[in-house]
Design an enzyme around this catalytic site. Structure first.
Site, short mmCIF file in Angstrom:
data_model
loop_
_atom_site.label_atom_id
_atom_site.label_comp_id
_atom_site.label_asym_id
_atom_site.label_seq_id
_atom_site.Cartn_x
_atom_site.Cartn_y
_atom_site.Cartn_z
N TYR A 142 -8.62 19.69 -12.73
CA TYR A 142 -8.89 20.00 -11.31
C TYR A 142 -10.05 19.15 -10.82
O TYR A 142 -11.05 19.00 -11.54
CB TYR A 142 -9.26 21.48 -11.15
CG TYR A 142 -8.16 22.27 -10.48
CD1 TYR A 142 -7.69 21.88 -9.23
CD2 TYR A 142 -7.57 23.37 -11.10
CE1 TYR A 142 -6.66 22.57 -8.62
CE2 TYR A 142 -6.55 24.07 -10.49
CZ TYR A 142 -6.09 23.66 -9.25
OH TYR A 142 -5.08 24.35 -8.64
N GLU A 183 -11.13 18.95 -7.05
CA GLU A 183 -11.29 19.00 -5.60
C GLU A 183 -12.55 18.27 -5.18
O GLU A 183 -13.59 18.38 -5.83
CB GLU A 183 -11.38 20.45 -5.11
CG GLU A 183 -10.01 21.04 -4.83
CD GLU A 183 -9.70 22.21 -5.72
OE1 GLU A 183 -10.11 22.15 -6.90
OE2 GLU A 183 -9.05 23.15 -5.24
N ASP A 188 2.26 2.90 9.67
CA ASP A 188 2.82 3.51 8.46
C ASP A 188 3.65 2.43 7.76
O ASP A 188 4.76 2.10 8.19
CB ASP A 188 3.69 4.71 8.86
CG ASP A 188 4.35 5.37 7.65
OD1 ASP A 188 4.36 4.75 6.57
OD2 ASP A 188 4.87 6.49 7.81
N THR A 205 3.29 5.09 1.35
CA THR A 205 3.63 5.74 0.09
C THR A 205 3.39 4.69 -0.98
O THR A 205 3.22 3.50 -0.69
CB THR A 205 5.11 6.18 0.04
OG1 THR A 205 5.93 5.06 0.37
CG2 THR A 205 5.38 7.32 0.99
N LYS A 256 7.61 3.07 -3.07
CA LYS A 256 8.75 2.29 -2.53
C LYS A 256 8.58 0.84 -2.98
O LYS A 256 8.56 0.59 -4.18
CB LYS A 256 8.81 2.47 -1.01
CG LYS A 256 9.04 3.93 -0.59
CD LYS A 256 9.29 4.05 0.89
CE LYS A 256 9.64 5.47 1.29
NZ LYS A 256 8.47 6.30 1.60
N ARG A 263 5.17 8.34 -7.25
CA ARG A 263 5.49 9.02 -5.98
C ARG A 263 4.20 9.58 -5.38
O ARG A 263 3.55 10.44 -5.98
CB ARG A 263 6.47 10.14 -6.30
CG ARG A 263 7.19 10.76 -5.16
CD ARG A 263 8.44 11.43 -5.66
NE ARG A 263 9.40 10.40 -6.02
CZ ARG A 263 10.20 9.78 -5.14
NH1 ARG A 263 10.18 10.10 -3.87
NH2 ARG A 263 11.02 8.84 -5.54
#
Ligand code: DSN
Length: 413
Positions: free
Chosen positions: A53, A55, A198, A224, A227, A233
Site C-alpha cells: 500500500y 497512498e 488524450d 494509457t 496500447k 494496462r
C-alpha cells in the site's frame, strides 16, 4: 509461461490463462488498442509490489515501508516527463478513463462546458459521452468528423466560439489522421479554454517521434500505457508544473486510493523500453504496416474511411458490401483475426451492429509482421468479406492466418 503455482491451487484459472495464451499465439490481433507487452513488463506486474500500500506521492506517503516503491514511482514519473517532454507526470491512474476523470475533476465544476470528440465519430466515452461521468456531470458539446473521416478544424473553432467551453478535449480512439495539436491550442486560446490531449492510442508513436507531440500545446496530456506504448494496462496524466499539485490531489485522494505499484513498476519498465532506438524502429514499422494493410485492402476493392491511414489504425467501411460490422467481426474471429466492429461516419446501423471494422497493427508489429505479411492479412480480410457464407473458403482462410501466426510466435526466446 510458468503457471506452476496457480495450477496447484486453482486449475481452472491456470487452464484459462494457458488457453488465453494459446488464443493470442494463434490469432492475428488487429484490435487497435491492444498490444503484446514485454516479458520484463510482465515480470514487474507479477511482482511482490502488488503487496504494497502506498497512498500518497513518492516520499510523502500515508504508509511506512515505501522506500522501494518510492524510487520506482519517481523513476516512472521522470521517464514519462522525459519521453513526452512534459513538466509533471502522475503515473497512478488505473486507466485512461480515470486519467481523464482526474483532469475533469481538477479543472471543472459540475455543469461546466466541455468540447470533445463524439464517441461515434472516433472519440472516447470519457470525452463527454452521455452515458459516461464526463457527459453526465458536464455540459458537453461534441464535434465529429467530415464525410472523409477528418476533423474539420474550422467547425471545431466555430463550435468553440459559440459554446465557449472551459475545456477542449482532443485525441481519439478511432481516428486515422494526424491530430493537429497546434490548431487545437489556437482554438482553445481564442476562447480561453484549457486543452487536454488524450494520446492513449498514439502514445507509442508520439514517444518515438513519428506522430507530432502535444507537448507545448496541451496543458494536460493523458494516455494509457498498454496500447501503442506497449506497457501494462493503466493510465498516466502529464501537465504543466503549475497544475501538478491540483492534478495529484484529483488522483489521490480525489478519485483513487492505493496506487498499483506493481503496475507502476511495469509502466516504468515500458517507458524505459520506449526510449530505446529499437522502439523508434518499432513505431516506424507500425506506420509502414498500417499503410501496407490499408493499401492491400484498397487493392482488394475494400473502402477505408478517409483513405490512406496516417497512424496505426483504420476503419474498414462495409456500407457498400452486404455485411455489417457485427457480422464481420465474428466472421474474422472464425478465421483467426480479432478486430472490433465500429461505427462509420453517418452510420445507417446502430452502434451495436455498425457498418465498420476498426483495424490496428501495433500488436502484429510487435510480433514481427512486416509489409508483405500485412498484404496477406489484407487478402484474408477481403476474402472473408466476399465469401463470408462459404464454409470451406473460411476454413482455408483460417489455415492462412495460422501460418502467419506460426511464423511469428509470441514471447520467443
Ligand atoms: N477501449 C479502448 C479502445 O479500444 O480504443 C479505448 O479505451
Amino acid at each position: 509461461m510458468n503457471l506452476e503455482n496457480i495450477k496447484k491451487i486453482d486449475p481452472l484459472v491456470a487452464d484459462e490463462i494457458q488457453k488465453e495464451f494459446e488464443r493470442q499465439q494463434n490469432t492475428i490481433e488487429l484490435i487497435a488498442s491492444e498490444n503484446i507487452t514485454s516479458k520484463a513488463v510482465l515480470e514487474a506486474c507479477g511482482s511482490v509490489l502488488t503487496n504494497k500500500y502506498a497512498e500518497g506521492k513518492p516520499y510523502s506517503r500515508f504508509y511506512n515501508g515505501c522506500e522501494h516503491v518510492d524510487i520506482i514511482e519517481e523513476v516512472a514519473q521522470e521517464r514519462a516527463c522525459k519521453l513526452f517532454n512534459m513538466e509533471h507526470a502522475n503515473v497512478q491512474p488505473h486507466s485512461g478513463a480515470q486519467a481523464n476523470m482526474a483532469v475533469f475533476m481538477y479543472l471543472l465544476k459540475p455543469g461546466d462546458k466541455v468540447l470533445g470528440m463524439d464517441l461515434s465519430s472516433g472519440g472516447h466515452l470519457s470525452h463527454g459521452s452521455p452515458v459516461n461521468f464526463s457527459g453526465m456531470y458536464f455540459d458537453v458539446k461534441s464535434y465529429g468528423v467530415d464525410d472523409f473521416g477528418c476533423i474539420d478544424y474550422e467547425n471545431v473553432r466555430q463550435m468553440a466560439l459559440e459554446h465557449k467551453p472551459k475545456l477542449i478535449v482532443c485525441g481519439a480512439s478511432n481516428y486515422s489522421k494526424i491530430i493537429d495539436f497546434k490548431k487545437f491550442r489556437e482554438i482553445a486560446d481564442e476562447v480561453g479554454a484549457y486543452l487536454l490531449a488524450d494520446i492513449a492510442h498514439i502514445a507509442g508513436l508520439v514517444a518515438a517521434g513519428v506522430h507530432p507531440s502535444p507537448a507545448g500545446y496541451a496543458q494536460f496530456v493523458t494516455t494509457t500505457t498498454h496500447k501503442s506504448l506497449r506497457g501494462p494496462r493503466g493510465g498516466i496524466i502529464m501537465c504543466d508544473m503549475e497544475h501538478a499539485r491540483g492534478i495529484d490531489k484529483a488522483v489521490f485522494p480525489g478519485m483513487q486510493g492505493g496506487p498499483l505499484e506493481h503496475i507502476i513498476a511495469g509502466k516504468a519498465v515500458a517507458l524505459l523500453e520506449a526510449s530505446k532506438p529499437e522502439f523508434k524502429t518499432y513505431a516506424e514499422q507500425i506506420l509502414k504496416n498500417a499503410k501496407a494493410l490499408a493499401q492491400g485492402l484498397m487493392d482488394e476493392g475494400m473502402e477505408i474511411i478517409g483513405g490512406m491511414t496516417e497512424n496505426h489504425l483504420m476503419t474498414l467501411d462495409l456500407r457498400k458490401t452486404s455485411r455489417t460490422g457485427k457480422e464481420m467481426a465474428n466472421v474474422l474471429e472464425s478465421v483467426g483475426i480479432t478486430a472490433n466492429k465500429n461505427t462509420v461516419p453517418n452510420d445507417p446501423q446502430t452502434p451495436f451492429v455498425t457498418s465498420g471494422i476498426r483495424l490496428g497493427v501495433p500488436a502484429v508489429t510487435t510480433r514481427g509482421f512486416k509489409e508483405d505479411d500485412m498484404v496477406e492479412v489484407a487478402k484474408i480480410i477481403a476474402s472473408a468479406v466476399y465469401s463470408a457464407d462459404n464454409k470451406s473458403g473460411l476454413k482455408n482462410l483460417r489455415e492462412r492466418s495460422l501460418k502467419l501466426c506460426k511464423k511469428y510466435p509470441l514471447y520467443k526466446g
